[in-house]
Design an enzyme around this catalytic site. Sequence first.
Site, mmCIF file in Angstrom:
data_model
loop_
_atom_site.group_PDB
_atom_site.id
_atom_site.type_symbol
_atom_site.label_atom_id
_atom_site.label_comp_id
_atom_site.label_asym_id
_atom_site.label_seq_id
_atom_site.Cartn_x
_atom_site.Cartn_y
_atom_site.Cartn_z
ATOM 1 C CD1 TRP A 1 23.281 -8.848 54.532
ATOM 2 C CD2 TRP A 1 23.660 -6.331 55.805
ATOM 3 N NE1 TRP A 1 23.129 -9.101 55.831
ATOM 4 C CE2 TRP A 1 23.319 -7.723 56.658
ATOM 5 C CE3 TRP A 1 23.726 -5.272 55.451
ATOM 6 C CZ2 TRP A 1 22.850 -7.379 57.749
ATOM 7 C CZ3 TRP A 1 23.163 -4.944 57.093
ATOM 8 C CH2 TRP A 1 22.604 -6.106 58.260
ATOM 9 C CG ASP A 2 26.906 -11.251 55.975
ATOM 10 O OD1 ASP A 2 25.633 -11.305 55.482
ATOM 11 O OD2 ASP A 2 26.603 -12.285 56.652
ATOM 12 C CD GLU B 1 17.820 -12.907 57.375
ATOM 13 O OE1 GLU B 1 17.367 -13.952 57.721
ATOM 14 O OE2 GLU B 1 17.927 -12.449 55.843
ATOM 15 C CE LYS C 1 17.982 -14.268 61.445
ATOM 16 N NZ LYS C 1 18.569 -14.650 60.139
ATOM 17 C CD GLN C 2 19.774 -10.008 61.002
ATOM 18 O OE1 GLN C 2 19.307 -10.940 61.109
ATOM 19 N NE2 GLN C 2 20.830 -9.469 60.286
HETATM 20 C C1 BGC Z 1 21.460 -13.106 58.385
HETATM 21 C C2 BGC Z 1 21.656 -12.004 57.397
HETATM 22 C C3 BGC Z 1 22.874 -12.500 56.730
HETATM 23 C C4 BGC Z 1 22.979 -14.126 56.419
HETATM 24 C C5 BGC Z 1 24.162 -14.457 56.355
HETATM 25 C C6 BGC Z 1 21.395 -14.828 58.092
HETATM 26 O O1 BGC Z 1 21.124 -15.194 59.006
HETATM 27 O O2 BGC Z 1 20.141 -12.924 58.810
HETATM 28 O O3 BGC Z 1 21.624 -11.147 57.959
HETATM 29 O O4 BGC Z 1 23.498 -11.781 55.809
HETATM 30 O O5 BGC Z 1 23.136 -14.272 58.115
HETATM 31 O O6 BGC Z 1 24.939 -14.265 57.622
#
Ligand code: BGC
Length: 768
Positions: free
Chosen positions: A358-359, A490, A602-603
């Site tokens: 999804w990035d 996550e 986490k984000q």
């Molecule tokens: C992030 C995801 C992301 C993936 C790839 C993961 O650490 O939590 O949101 O899509 O990394 O960048």
Amino acid sequence: MNQDYIKPDNWSIIEEGFDAERVKSSESLFSIGNGAMGQRANFEEHYTGETFQGSYIAGIYYPDKTKVGWWKNGYPEYFAKVLNAPNWIGIDIEINGENFDLNACTKVSNFRRELNMKEGWYHRSFEATLKNGTEIKGNIRRFLCLNLDEAGVINYEITPLNKEATIIYKPYVDAGVTNEDANWEEKFWEPLEVKHDKNSAFVTARTFKTHFIATTFMHNTILLNGQNISINPESVDSNKEKIQFKYAVNVAQNATSSIQKIGGYTVSMNHENTQTAAEKVIESAVSIGYNQLLKEQIDAWSKIWEMSDITIEGDVRAQQGIRFNIFQLNQTYLGKDSRLNIGPKGFTGEKYGGSTYWDTEAYCIPFYMATKDQQVARNLLTYRYNQLDKAIENAQKNLGFKNGAALYPMVTMNGEECHNEWEITHEEIHRNGAIAFAIFNYHRYTGDYSYIPEKGLEVLIAIARFWHQRASFSTHKNQYMILGVTGPNEYENNVNNNFYTNYIAKWCIDYTHEQVQKVASEYPADHKRIIEKVNLSNFELQEWKEVSDNMYFPYSEELDIYLQQDGFLDKDLVPVKDLDKSQRPINQKWSWDRVLRSPYIKQADTLQGFYFFEDHFTKEQLEKHFDFYEPFTVHESSLSPCVHSIQAAALDKMDMAYTFYLRTSRLDLDDYNKEVEEGCHITSMAGTWMSIVEGFGGMRVKNDTLHFNPRIPKEWNGYSFKINFRNQILKVAVHQNETKFVLEGDHEIKVVVNGKEVLVEPNNLVTV
Ligand code: BGC
């Protein structure tokens, strides 16, 4: 900041001094790529210290059979691995009878690496004393040609410093390579043929299962004091997967000998006969010659920089950070080939396997829309359109959806899901939302609506169908719930009603609904074609609306904020600042259950929703949510600090915005998350770009008009960026007291600066 060995410089990434402990990190940071291939900055010569070997070809992958402790129904059969491709850079070197190996030298001094981002080359130099007492100076430059993108070039120079030397260069091509992350320790390449002709050699190999064929090639030239001494190899050693030449040269003290090696890959994705194609690439590269190839490289990079550079005055570390991000993005994806996408690690490591997350939609599209022709972003959207059938199959085959509902994969190479952790594969369904949002964002920015009737609407309908079926009705709350998900954060799995997911689900349905109406009235022929194809009725549209109109969002009356998910407030809400530093990063220090129980984010998650849908909320609401969630956010995903930087800027929290800017732009250079040796975080680099353009520049597009709300960190004297807005180039330069606009185009545009309309005429400086 965790690591600070990279020297600040406006245009280059520089390391000085040899430290074996840093080799793997530097191999990531000094990676080079040209959109078609890329490689870590591995040494050409044999090295016995710790190293992570990596060379990658865009689009070439291996479906490695899934390995999990406990199989769960619905897991995909494989995890797609970005393939470590055959090695063409290798040059073993013997000096006065001893194998040269930096790890075995008695002394290494003046070791220096430079990645020159302006000109697109990587250089390494050193002085070393071998065990046999020979002192040498090494000077090596390497680049992957942007124009002739199947070729790379190495110029490896050695000067004996204290005596004459017999130097034996042993360049090779080797398909006997492995992936570090192979699940079953198998090889992924099957060698087919090894060939050579004078100074050229070819190893053709085929990937198991996916059957991609690649010819890896080399061509060598030996020089003494800059003169081509055109010798043929003294001997040729080969086996079924490797071929190695031997060239011996006697070099006087202080004279310089060098080997120029051209190498690269030709692959079956692009050629019927990869061997003949390789011969042609060598012929072209040899006829252009090393010096001219380098000149063309510099010219090609200067064209890229002309459009995409961001300058920052008065802050070298900030300047180096943004250029590193822009450089890496362009090394990874140039938009030339619509079959390709942007992997989170690009060509810098194996982690994350497949290329598309999804990035791309959530972070990368804005950068490519604004710094390249709009066709590039359209290609990225089309990539998903082309994989719609597989997304529908994915939702139906294992997950029980019907009627054309699509769940796009979390990770993919060819449209199939290839990620296999239940909490991500099955639960991180918010990715569907980002794919729909990108369609909206593309139209909002480019003004090109044609994509929606042509392709986008089918994707939107399939996604809306998914959300409609995925929501469940709670008679208790009399509203629709989305249960058992993982949001962008996550560090929470299987939660109910993740605000971000519920919000984007509702938005997807409403937006799709509007587009169905709009296409019906403005593009009736397309409407008819699509409705017949997907069999969409008014009754179904009403059913969707029932869900979106009655979507539930977890909310705290007391705090007047949306909750990240049901029950978030029941956690032990100790802010990150009170967490002992020795416990960070928590994903490396804690067991998974401990991470899940904690309140740490986490984000950006709820805030990610506020980022996408900023105009649905007031500034006060944004501030309340930012102030609540920021203290619990550990930013252990690279995708996080950019969003926080943009929002801090919008809230005039400029010190914070600046700190987050440094964190996002120097995440890898300073190795904030202590993992750069695995590779760089490419996709979040587009977020860094956003944190300048959308964060400090305050750029938004509203009703077809560009808005700016320029701010500037106190540390900077000025900054500037360029954007391609609807085929005209607007340059924006912000200083402490003024903002300047210059338009390269042929018709005036109206922009809104700090709420006031300003007219910008072509080639006429406007100062606000
Ligand atoms: C992030 C995801 C992301 C993936 C790839 C993961 O650490 O939590 O949101 O899509 O990394 O960048």
